[in-house]
Motif scaffolding. Structure first.
Motif, PDB file in Angstrom:
ATOM      1  N   SER A  71       0.833  -1.204   0.000  1.00 25.47           N
ATOM      2  CA  SER A  71       0.000   0.000   0.000  1.00 25.47           C
ATOM      3  C   SER A  71       0.872   1.261   0.000  1.00 25.47           C
ATOM      4  CB  SER A  71      -0.962  -0.009   1.181  1.00 25.47           C
ATOM      5  OG  SER A  71      -0.273  -0.248   2.367  1.00 25.47           O
ATOM      6  N   ARG A  72       2.071   1.174   0.578  1.00 25.68           N
ATOM      7  CA  ARG A  72       2.958   2.339   0.524  1.00 25.68           C
ATOM      8  C   ARG A  72       3.476   2.571  -0.892  1.00 25.68           C
ATOM      9  NH1 ARG A  72       7.529   1.317   4.108  1.00 25.68           N
ATOM     10  NH2 ARG A  72       8.557   3.099   3.193  1.00 25.68           N
ATOM     11  N   ALA A  75       0.850   4.230  -2.806  1.00 27.34           N
ATOM     12  CA  ALA A  75       0.768   5.642  -2.430  1.00 27.34           C
ATOM     13  C   ALA A  75       1.910   6.463  -3.023  1.00 27.34           C
ATOM     14  CB  ALA A  75       0.746   5.769  -0.906  1.00 27.34           C
ATOM     15  N   LEU A  99       1.868  15.687   5.806  1.00 21.43           N
ATOM     16  CA  LEU A  99       1.265  14.344   5.818  1.00 21.43           C
ATOM     17  C   LEU A  99       1.430  13.662   4.468  1.00 21.43           C
ATOM     18  CD1 LEU A  99      -2.078  14.910   7.784  1.00 21.43           C
ATOM     19  CD2 LEU A  99      -0.005  13.776   8.580  1.00 21.43           C
ATOM     20  N   GLY A 100       1.544  14.465   3.407  1.00 16.49           N
ATOM     21  CA  GLY A 100       1.739  13.896   2.075  1.00 16.49           C
ATOM     22  C   GLY A 100       3.038  13.122   1.932  1.00 16.49           C
ATOM     23  N   ALA A 102       3.989  10.846   3.970  1.00 18.58           N
ATOM     24  CA  ALA A 102       3.829   9.548   4.643  1.00 18.58           C
ATOM     25  C   ALA A 102       4.271   8.345   3.804  1.00 18.58           C
ATOM     26  CB  ALA A 102       2.390   9.379   5.124  1.00 18.58           C
ATOM     27  N   PRO A 103       3.927   8.288   2.508  1.00 18.25           N
ATOM     28  CA  PRO A 103       4.314   7.088   1.744  1.00 18.25           C
ATOM     29  C   PRO A 103       5.828   6.907   1.621  1.00 18.25           C
ATOM     30  CG  PRO A 103       2.774   8.464   0.494  1.00 18.25           C
ATOM     31  CD  PRO A 103       3.141   9.228   1.708  1.00 18.25           C
ATOM     32  N   LEU A 105       7.925   7.385   4.140  1.00 22.25           N
ATOM     33  CA  LEU A 105       8.497   7.127   5.465  1.00 22.25           C
ATOM     34  C   LEU A 105       8.215   5.695   5.877  1.00 22.25           C
ATOM     35  CD1 LEU A 105       7.079  10.299   7.252  1.00 22.25           C
ATOM     36  CD2 LEU A 105       9.315  10.036   6.197  1.00 22.25           C
ATOM     37  N   GLY A 106       9.071   5.139   6.714  1.00 20.39           N
ATOM     38  CA  GLY A 106       8.802   3.827   7.289  1.00 20.39           C
ATOM     39  C   GLY A 106       7.643   3.926   8.259  1.00 20.39           C
ATOM     40  N   TYR A 107       7.154   2.767   8.741  1.00 16.93           N
ATOM     41  CA  TYR A 107       5.966   2.760   9.599  1.00 16.93           C
ATOM     42  C   TYR A 107       6.101   3.731  10.764  1.00 16.93           C
ATOM     43  CZ  TYR A 107       2.260   0.992  12.620  1.00 16.93           C
ATOM     44  OH  TYR A 107       1.158   0.894  13.428  1.00 16.93           O
ATOM     45  N   LEU A 108       7.216   3.647  11.463  1.00 20.13           N
ATOM     46  CA  LEU A 108       7.413   4.560  12.588  1.00 20.13           C
ATOM     47  C   LEU A 108       8.453   5.627  12.258  1.00 20.13           C
ATOM     48  CD1 LEU A 108       7.320   2.031  15.556  1.00 20.13           C
ATOM     49  CD2 LEU A 108       5.486   3.516  14.754  1.00 20.13           C
ATOM     50  N   GLY A 109       8.665   5.855  10.956  1.00 17.86           N
ATOM     51  CA  GLY A 109       9.701   6.792  10.535  1.00 17.86           C
ATOM     52  C   GLY A 109       9.348   8.236  10.846  1.00 17.86           C
ATOM     53  N   LYS A 110      10.376   9.077  10.754  1.00 19.03           N
ATOM     54  CA  LYS A 110      10.207  10.491  11.049  1.00 19.03           C
ATOM     55  C   LYS A 110      10.603  11.263   9.791  1.00 19.03           C
ATOM     56  CE  LYS A 110      11.589  13.559  14.873  1.00 19.03           C
ATOM     57  NZ  LYS A 110      11.990  14.740  14.122  1.00 19.03           N
ATOM     58  N   GLU A 111       9.938  12.386   9.530  1.00 13.37           N
ATOM     59  CA  GLU A 111      10.266  13.155   8.342  1.00 13.37           C
ATOM     60  C   GLU A 111      11.688  13.691   8.453  1.00 13.37           C
ATOM     61  OE1 GLU A 111       7.814  14.019  10.384  1.00 13.37           O
ATOM     62  OE2 GLU A 111       5.906  13.791   9.337  1.00 13.37           O
TER      63      GLU A 111
ATOM     64  N   VAL B 231       5.613   6.439  20.005  1.00 16.67           N
ATOM     65  CA  VAL B 231       6.173   6.278  18.650  1.00 16.67           C
ATOM     66  C   VAL B 231       5.098   6.344  17.563  1.00 16.67           C
ATOM     67  CG1 VAL B 231       8.193   4.979  19.411  1.00 16.67           C
ATOM     68  CG2 VAL B 231       6.127   3.746  18.727  1.00 16.67           C
ATOM     69  N   ARG B 234       3.089  10.502  15.182  1.00 19.22           N
ATOM     70  CA  ARG B 234       2.938  11.024  13.815  1.00 19.22           C
ATOM     71  C   ARG B 234       1.727  10.364  13.126  1.00 19.22           C
ATOM     72  NH1 ARG B 234       4.180   9.265   8.692  1.00 19.22           N
ATOM     73  NH2 ARG B 234       5.225   7.397   9.396  1.00 19.22           N
ATOM     74  N   LEU B 235       1.570   9.056  13.331  1.00 22.89           N
ATOM     75  CA  LEU B 235       0.472   8.346  12.679  1.00 22.89           C
ATOM     76  C   LEU B 235      -0.871   8.750  13.276  1.00 22.89           C
ATOM     77  CD1 LEU B 235       2.292   4.935  12.366  1.00 22.89           C
ATOM     78  CD2 LEU B 235       1.635   6.440  10.502  1.00 22.89           C
ATOM     79  N   SER B 248      -5.003   6.101   1.448  1.00 25.89           N
ATOM     80  CA  SER B 248      -4.329   6.429   0.181  1.00 25.89           C
ATOM     81  C   SER B 248      -2.936   7.005   0.421  1.00 25.89           C
ATOM     82  CB  SER B 248      -5.180   7.395  -0.638  1.00 25.89           C
ATOM     83  OG  SER B 248      -5.096   8.698  -0.109  1.00 25.89           O
ATOM     84  N   LEU B 249      -2.588   7.289   1.670  1.00 23.72           N
ATOM     85  CA  LEU B 249      -1.220   7.698   1.986  1.00 23.72           C
ATOM     86  C   LEU B 249      -0.351   6.482   2.317  1.00 23.72           C
ATOM     87  CD1 LEU B 249      -1.829  10.896   4.137  1.00 23.72           C
ATOM     88  CD2 LEU B 249      -0.770  10.793   1.878  1.00 23.72           C
ATOM     89  N   GLY B 250      -0.938   5.288   2.165  1.00 26.85           N
ATOM     90  CA  GLY B 250      -0.167   4.071   2.415  1.00 26.85           C
ATOM     91  C   GLY B 250      -0.052   3.731   3.894  1.00 26.85           C
ATOM     92  N   ILE B 251      -0.897   4.350   4.720  1.00 25.09           N
ATOM     93  CA  ILE B 251      -0.830   4.084   6.160  1.00 25.09           C
ATOM     94  C   ILE B 251      -1.810   2.965   6.506  1.00 25.09           C
ATOM     95  CG2 ILE B 251      -1.346   5.058   8.437  1.00 25.09           C
ATOM     96  CD1 ILE B 251      -0.418   7.785   7.223  1.00 25.09           C
ATOM     97  N   ARG B 255      -4.052  -1.400  11.421  1.00 24.33           N
ATOM     98  CA  ARG B 255      -2.942  -1.825  12.261  1.00 24.33           C
ATOM     99  C   ARG B 255      -2.610  -0.739  13.293  1.00 24.33           C
ATOM    100  NH1 ARG B 255       3.166  -2.400  10.428  1.00 24.33           N
ATOM    101  NH2 ARG B 255       2.252  -2.952   8.431  1.00 24.33           N
TER     102      ARG B 255
END
Lengths: 257, 354
Positions: A71-72, A75, A99-100, A102-103, A105-111, B231, B234-235, B248-251, B255
């Protein structure tokens, strides 16, 4: 390459079919407008391309099937501008555009500084620097639409899906939003697929129109071919006059007999 | 295949864009300051007068009167530390629930954690008083298990009804489970009259502690819960967008929701197990921060930890002194202090921001 190809795509919501066996291909850098009466399946097709709804058949972007992408990854290929974007109360324009990223970044990644740099460039490109720290709830309708476009642009996806980009805007703002999208498309070689209900504007901005009726493709081609009085009367049950405006597009004007 | 977008990133460092989300350091410092002051008040207040000098000496291992040292180390320090853990956890869990459910009224007990904990504790008090398992008193264990069972039940029920498509289904399932557990709890409480007073006092919440045991008992859960929520800040911000937009942002929305709910529930169940159900902290602390400081979860989560902890330690000091030598249930103080403060904040800021 970022061409989008749909082959035999069908979508059903809770067993009720909404889109039937649809074949459609959109070239890289093209603007395709999806037109058709309410409930024809325009939004559903956009949702299927962005993999927001399960579908049968095959959809590929740049020759890769979307079902094979995470899904990333989807995106990173497809940015979606929904019809009524949620504008969270108190969120600033910068934060919203961020927020754009997001795709990327890793799941818990930071910008990273790079992500913030891209956001800064996008905000500058859309001339929104003055509004950067303003909360979304204090923007006008046109400014909100620009913020939503900025967020989609920050995604850096080559395909832009837009659902009714001009609903609830006045005629001047409709034009400026569409001009902006068209400029961005040329600058950044975006492929644009947009559901549009304003037929005249759809004809003026899109390279081709795809007319959908009851989830099936009724016609596809340039405006002059698709926007005919017969087709519009038949499918929209509307009384219209279609006027060719000598190089300024095809006008669809409602008439009252 | 790569994105063909040609937004150029300038190599030199231009001025940062205004309005980017970041924790305002003056407020973080203020939160830390408030926490230190409230902890000092919590340690200094009590029936036996102990001076600041003695407290400092005790902390740095200096010469202290053995009686005072004993009071500090076995009563006041653990109680203040427990207050920090309980207050911080309730505030953060409340903020997390509000984010996940996009519901400003969500509190950490929304999915039945309080009802489950109350039932577990009531059963333990009524039918197995004084029992312990592996050296741990059965009451907090039963409360912990009850809270977990209630939330798991609500989750399973919500999932079977709406397939987790909507948060509303989950909330309604939580309401149903809580009502069911409350009815059993009321029945047991009414029929086991010998233990009614103890049950009642447990339910109202308190920080009367057996010492460091309770602190150590909940510490791992509280740390795990807070870290997991932290952690995800951000999400949690991304979840304020519409469902299609976040996806659609892949989040992976579901989960994120599941992990945050499990984390918040784990923390809540742990603190409820040792402190009972302390109302209101999970609602007013995050909302006051949103109204006064900022709505990004990068602000709300860390500041809720600090201010929630400070608020509860202060409320506990109040609960111990107002009717000394008796103690008030801490929930009385949190609501009595918290409600007027919260109303003042709401009136002085834009109510539309809620």
């Amino acid at each position: 390459m970022s061409d989008v190809v749909l082959a035999g795509v069908s979508v059903a919501y809770d067993g009720a079919p909404v889109v039937w066996d649809l074949d459609l291909s959109v070239a890289s850098g093209e603007w395709l407008a999806l037109i058709g009466p309410n409930g024809a399946g325009k939004t559903t097709i956009l949702r299927a391309i962005a993999r927001l709804v399960p579908f049968r058949g095959a959809i590929s972007i740049g020759s890769r099937a979307v079902t094979e992408l995470s899904s990333r990854e989807v995106a990173r290929q497809v940015a979606v501008l929904v019809q009524e974007p949620q504008m969270p109360v108190g969120m600033t324009v910068s934060q919203y555009v961020l927020l754009g990223r997001a795709p990327h970044l890793g799941y818990l990644g930071k910008e990273s500084a790079r992500d913030r740099g891209i956001v800064r460039e996008v905000v500058r490109r859309l001339s929104m620097e003055e509004l950067a720290s303003r909360p979304l709830d204090r923007l006008s309708g046109g400014e909100r639409q620009r913020a939503a476009i900025a967020r989609a642009l920050a995604q850096q996806a080559p395909v832009l899906l837009i659902d009714e980009p001009t609903s609830s805007l006045d005629v001047g703002r409709q034009q400026s939003v569409l001009e902006l999208i068209d400029q961005l498309r040329r600058e950044q070689e975006l492929t644009v697929i947009a559901a549009m209900h304003e037929l005249t504007l759809a004809g003026q901005y899109a390279d081709r129109l795809a007319l959908l009726v009851d989830g099936r493709l009724a016609a596809v081609g340039p405006a002059a071919e698709v926007l005919t009085e017969r087709a519009i009367t038949e499918h929209y049950r509307a009384q219209v006059r279609v006027i060719q405006m000598n190089g300024s597009g095809t006008a669809v004007v409602p008439v009252r007999s | 295949m790569t994105a063909t977008v040609t937004v150029s990133v300038v190599s030199e460092r231009p001025a940062a864009l205004a309005g980017m989300p970041r924790l305002p350091w003056p407020w973080a410092a203020a939160g830390l300051g408030a926490l230190v002051i409230c902890c000092a008040v919590g340690v200094l207040v009590g029936p036996v007068h102990i001076g600041v000098g003695a407290v400092v000496q005790a902390l740095i291992g200096g010469q202290v009167d053995p009686g005072q040292a004993n009071i500090l180390w076995s009563l006041r320090f653990p109680r203040v530390v427990l207050g920090v853990l309980v207050g911080g956890t309730l505030a953060v869990s409340g903020a997390a629930y509000q984010g996940v459910f996009r519901n400003p009224l969500a509190d950490p007990y929304l999915l039945g954690a309080a009802a489950g904990a109350n039932l577990g504790a009531t059963l333990a008090i009524a039918f197995a008083p004084g029992t312990s398992i592996l050296g741990v008193n059965i009451i907090p264990l039963a409360a912990f298990v009850g809270a977990g069972a209630a939330v798991a039940g609500a989750y399973a029920l919500g999932r079977s009804v709406t397939g987790l498509r909507s948060a509303t289904g989950l909330i309604l399932a939580g309401v149903a489970i809580a009502a069911f557990f409350n009815s059993i709890q009321s029945y047991v409480q009414q029929t086991q009259t010998a233990s009614i007073r103890q049950v009642y006092s447990w339910i109202l919440g308190r920080l009367v502690t057996a010492g460091w045991d309770d602190v150590l008992l909940i510490l791992p859960y509280v740390i795990l819960s807070a870290a997991a929520i932290f952690v995800h800040r951000r999400l949690l911000d991304a979840l304020t967008l519409g469902e299609d937009e976040v996806t659609s942002l892949g989040i992976p929305v579901r989960r994120v929701r599941l992990i945050v709910v499990v984390a918040a529930t784990l923390g809540t169940a742990a603190v409820v197990a040792v402190a009972g159900t302390i109302a209101f902290v999970g609602i007013i602390v995050p909302h006051a921060i949103r109204l006064l400081i900022g709505r990004s979860y990068r602000v709300v989560i860390p500041l809720s930890m600090l201010f929630g902890a400070a608020f509860l330690v202060l409320a506990d000091a109040g609960a111990r002194t107002v009717v000394a030598p008796a103690e008030l249930p801490i929930g009385v103080i949190t609501a009595f202090l918290g409600a007027p403060f919260f109303i003042a904040v709401m009136r002085s800021t834009r109510a539309a921001a809620l």
